[in-house]
Write an enzyme that holds these catalytic residues in place. Structure first.
Site, PDB file in Angstrom:
ATOM      1  N   ASP A  48      93.811  19.579  75.422  1.00 48.46           N
ATOM      2  CA  ASP A  48      92.389  19.442  75.765  1.00 48.46           C
ATOM      3  C   ASP A  48      91.703  18.501  74.780  1.00 48.46           C
ATOM      4  O   ASP A  48      91.556  18.813  73.600  1.00 48.46           O
ATOM      5  CB  ASP A  48      91.722  20.828  75.702  1.00 48.46           C
ATOM      6  CG  ASP A  48      90.259  20.782  76.113  1.00 48.46           C
ATOM      7  OD1 ASP A  48      89.979  20.970  77.306  1.00 48.46           O
ATOM      8  OD2 ASP A  48      89.404  20.545  75.238  1.00 48.46           O
ATOM      9  N   TYR A  53      85.320  13.249  71.254  1.00 46.39           N
ATOM     10  CA  TYR A  53      86.112  13.648  70.081  1.00 46.39           C
ATOM     11  C   TYR A  53      86.643  12.430  69.320  1.00 46.39           C
ATOM     12  O   TYR A  53      87.078  12.542  68.181  1.00 46.39           O
ATOM     13  CB  TYR A  53      87.306  14.546  70.462  1.00 46.39           C
ATOM     14  CG  TYR A  53      86.954  15.861  71.128  1.00 46.39           C
ATOM     15  CD1 TYR A  53      85.642  16.315  71.191  1.00 46.39           C
ATOM     16  CD2 TYR A  53      87.946  16.662  71.693  1.00 46.39           C
ATOM     17  CE1 TYR A  53      85.325  17.510  71.815  1.00 46.39           C
ATOM     18  CE2 TYR A  53      87.637  17.866  72.318  1.00 46.39           C
ATOM     19  CZ  TYR A  53      86.321  18.274  72.378  1.00 46.39           C
ATOM     20  OH  TYR A  53      86.028  19.459  72.997  1.00 46.39           O
ATOM     21  N   LYS A  82      87.056  14.817  78.983  1.00 47.42           N
ATOM     22  CA  LYS A  82      85.686  15.140  79.439  1.00 47.42           C
ATOM     23  C   LYS A  82      84.811  13.909  79.321  1.00 47.42           C
ATOM     24  O   LYS A  82      84.845  13.226  78.290  1.00 47.42           O
ATOM     25  CB  LYS A  82      85.092  16.270  78.579  1.00 47.42           C
ATOM     26  CG  LYS A  82      86.054  17.431  78.374  1.00 47.42           C
ATOM     27  CD  LYS A  82      85.470  18.547  77.533  1.00 47.42           C
ATOM     28  CE  LYS A  82      86.561  19.511  77.103  1.00 47.42           C
ATOM     29  NZ  LYS A  82      87.217  19.192  75.829  1.00 47.42           N
ATOM     30  N   HIS A 115      81.127  17.023  80.377  1.00 45.66           N
ATOM     31  CA  HIS A 115      81.185  17.762  79.104  1.00 45.66           C
ATOM     32  C   HIS A 115      80.004  18.730  78.911  1.00 45.66           C
ATOM     33  O   HIS A 115      80.190  19.871  78.499  1.00 45.66           O
ATOM     34  CB  HIS A 115      81.243  16.762  77.945  1.00 45.66           C
ATOM     35  CG  HIS A 115      81.851  17.310  76.705  1.00 45.66           C
ATOM     36  ND1 HIS A 115      82.618  16.557  75.848  1.00 45.66           N
ATOM     37  CD2 HIS A 115      81.817  18.547  76.157  1.00 45.66           C
ATOM     38  CE1 HIS A 115      83.019  17.305  74.846  1.00 45.66           C
ATOM     39  NE2 HIS A 115      82.546  18.519  75.006  1.00 45.66           N
TER      40      HIS A 115
HETATM   41  P1  NDP Z   1      88.695  27.718  67.823  1.00 42.02           P
HETATM   42  O1  NDP Z   1      87.970  28.952  68.163  1.00 42.02           O
HETATM   43  O2  NDP Z   1      89.932  27.350  68.541  1.00 42.02           O
HETATM   44  O3  NDP Z   1      88.982  27.804  66.275  1.00 42.02           O
HETATM   45  C1  NDP Z   1      89.575  26.763  65.565  1.00 42.02           C
HETATM   46  C2  NDP Z   1      89.446  27.073  64.080  1.00 42.02           C
HETATM   47  O4  NDP Z   1      90.170  28.248  63.750  1.00 42.02           O
HETATM   48  C3  NDP Z   1      90.010  25.959  63.233  1.00 42.02           C
HETATM   49  O5  NDP Z   1      89.233  25.900  62.054  1.00 42.02           O
HETATM   50  C4  NDP Z   1      91.427  26.439  62.910  1.00 42.02           C
HETATM   51  O6  NDP Z   1      91.826  25.931  61.655  1.00 42.02           O
HETATM   52  C5  NDP Z   1      91.231  27.945  62.845  1.00 42.02           C
HETATM   53  N1  NDP Z   1      92.409  28.682  63.330  1.00 42.02           N
HETATM   54  C6  NDP Z   1      93.081  28.505  64.478  1.00 42.02           C
HETATM   55  N2  NDP Z   1      94.086  29.404  64.592  1.00 42.02           N
HETATM   56  C7  NDP Z   1      94.044  30.168  63.479  1.00 42.02           C
HETATM   57  C8  NDP Z   1      94.818  31.248  63.006  1.00 42.02           C
HETATM   58  N3  NDP Z   1      95.844  31.733  63.701  1.00 42.02           N
HETATM   59  N4  NDP Z   1      94.495  31.796  61.807  1.00 42.02           N
HETATM   60  C9  NDP Z   1      93.456  31.329  61.078  1.00 42.02           C
HETATM   61  N5  NDP Z   1      92.690  30.300  61.472  1.00 42.02           N
HETATM   62  C10 NDP Z   1      92.968  29.713  62.674  1.00 42.02           C
HETATM   63  O7  NDP Z   1      87.613  26.520  67.861  1.00 42.02           O
HETATM   64  P2  NDP Z   1      87.466  25.125  68.578  1.00 42.02           P
HETATM   65  O8  NDP Z   1      86.019  24.809  68.479  1.00 42.02           O
HETATM   66  O9  NDP Z   1      88.406  24.119  68.071  1.00 42.02           O
HETATM   67  O10 NDP Z   1      87.773  25.418  70.114  1.00 42.02           O
HETATM   68  C11 NDP Z   1      89.040  25.221  70.713  1.00 42.02           C
HETATM   69  C12 NDP Z   1      89.014  24.018  71.639  1.00 42.02           C
HETATM   70  O11 NDP Z   1      88.021  24.159  72.635  1.00 42.02           O
HETATM   71  C13 NDP Z   1      88.607  22.701  70.958  1.00 42.02           C
HETATM   72  O12 NDP Z   1      89.622  22.169  70.133  1.00 42.02           O
HETATM   73  C14 NDP Z   1      88.257  21.855  72.158  1.00 42.02           C
HETATM   74  O13 NDP Z   1      89.421  21.391  72.775  1.00 42.02           O
HETATM   75  C15 NDP Z   1      87.530  22.883  73.015  1.00 42.02           C
HETATM   76  N6  NDP Z   1      86.064  22.827  72.817  1.00 42.02           N
HETATM   77  C16 NDP Z   1      85.279  22.431  73.878  1.00 42.02           C
HETATM   78  C17 NDP Z   1      83.923  22.357  73.763  1.00 42.02           C
HETATM   79  C18 NDP Z   1      83.113  21.947  74.931  1.00 42.02           C
HETATM   80  O14 NDP Z   1      81.907  21.689  74.781  1.00 42.02           O
HETATM   81  N7  NDP Z   1      83.680  21.854  76.111  1.00 42.02           N
HETATM   82  C19 NDP Z   1      83.232  22.667  72.494  1.00 42.02           C
HETATM   83  C20 NDP Z   1      84.131  23.101  71.442  1.00 42.02           C
HETATM   84  C21 NDP Z   1      85.479  23.187  71.630  1.00 42.02           C
HETATM   85  P3  NDP Z   1      93.120  24.984  61.461  1.00 42.02           P
HETATM   86  O15 NDP Z   1      93.056  23.890  62.454  1.00 42.02           O
HETATM   87  O16 NDP Z   1      92.967  24.520  60.042  1.00 42.02           O
HETATM   88  O17 NDP Z   1      94.313  25.886  61.649  1.00 42.02           O
END
Ligand code: NDP
Length: 279
Positions: A48, A53, A82, A115
């Site tokens: 995704d 981004y 998106k 988006h």
């Molecule tokens: P998430 O809820 O997926 O959380 C990601 C965060 O949690 C990162 O800081 C990551 O750190 C940490 N993390 C992930 N797995 C673990 C774990 N097992 N233990 C501890 N920490 C963890 O947030 P996102 O905002 O990234 O959402 C996921 C996806 O959703 C995005 O990447 C994007 O593709 C989508 N999205 C879409 C939006 C929209 O408007 N349509 C808006 C926001 C997101 P690290 O990477 O350092 O492991």
């Protein structure tokens, strides 16, 4: 309910999407190829990304490398991008799609979303998406961050019913009304920031449930989505976390766990409210 990382669910147009995917929000372009490649090697089949981004290029490189290493075909992957809201005219949205394809080094997308609904009309963008869908350049089209009133407006003129609405969703923001509305209209819900960007991982109640199941708090939250048949995209740049985030198919939450997790809802967001997001 999906039973594995590669398990899929069916959209209203018959196209299948993996239930759990890897998101690449906030990953710098130059680091994205490595993350995407690592995800594919470790079993992720849904990637995704989004125009805003700034990492579609890195995503495309990672896809290419991941396919080469695993021997998988393009059709084995599901790629979402998106259209950003600045592309409000139909022509700009169409042009931006071609840009996305070029950056991703792909000749089609599996899913393309609007988006954010934005302040003005999203009709032009939707007409562009419908045109691309009819031309066979996108296998499914949908929206993101649409509230019920945005969907009602869209459905008043849409020729193609959106396949999916990607929204912020986690135990602190369970989005019941919009989930019910989308279910009625055969629109799949996909959770973004399922871990509330990491903010929920130290929650005492989720910690207790994690201890009970000998799982991590992240795994408990992701399992909460899966058991409710909510699709999701979760982001990590770390291979060990990618692995543990997908190791969620060997246990089950009981009714008490689900009730405790459901009781955490406070309509609290990590991102902006779609009606207030000003751009
Ligand atoms: P998430 O809820 O997926 O959380 C990601 C965060 O949690 C990162 O800081 C990551 O750190 C940490 N993390 C992930 N797995 C673990 C774990 N097992 N233990 C501890 N920490 C963890 O947030 P996102 O905002 O990234 O959402 C996921 C996806 O959703 C995005 O990447 C994007 O593709 C989508 N999205 C879409 C939006 C929209 O408007 N349509 C808006 C926001 C997101 P690290 O990477 O350092 O492991």
């Amino acid at each position: 309910m999906i039973q594995s990382l590669t398990d899929k669910v069916v959209f209203n147009n018959g196209i299948e999407i993996p239930g759990l995917g890897l998101g690449v929000f906030q990953i710098p372009n130059e680091e994205t190829a490595e993350v995407v490649k690592t995800g594919i090697i470790n079993g992720y089949r849904l990637i995704d990304t989004a125009q805003i981004y700034g990492n579609e290029k890195g995503t495309g490189e990672g896809i290419k490398e991941g396919l080469k290493i695993t021997g998988l075909n393009r059709e084995d992957l599901f790629v979402t991008s998106k259209v950003w809201n600045a592309h409000i005219s139909k022509e700009e949205a169409l042009n931006s799609f071609e840009e996305s394809l070029k950056k991703l080094q792909l000749d089609y997308l599996d899913l393309f979303l609007i988006h954010w609904p934005g302040k003005d009309s999203f009709k032009e963008s939707w007409l562009a998406l419908e045109e691309l869908y009819e031309a066979g350049k996108i296998r499914a089209i949908g929206v993101s961050n649409f509230e019920i009133h945005h969907l009602e407006e869209l459905l008043s003129y849409a020729k193609v019913i959106p396949a999916l609405n990607q929204i912020e969703l986690h135990p602190k923001l369970s989005q019941k009304e919009i989930r019910d509305f989308c279910k009625q209209h055969d629109i799949k819900i996909q959770a973004w920031s399922p871990l509330m960007q990491g903010q929920l991982l130290d929650h005492p109640i989720i910690k207790e449930i994690a201890k009970k199941h000998k799982k991590s708090t992240a795994q408990i939250i992701l399992r909460w989505d899966i058991e409710q048949e909510i699709l999701l995209v979760v982001k990590s740049v770390h291979e060990n976390r990618m692995l543990s985030n997908s190791d969620v198919f060997d246990f089950k939450l009981d009714n008490e766990d689900m009730e405790r997790l459901n009781s955490l809802n406070q309509s609290l967001r990590s991102g902006p409210h779609p009606d207030e997001f000003n751009f």
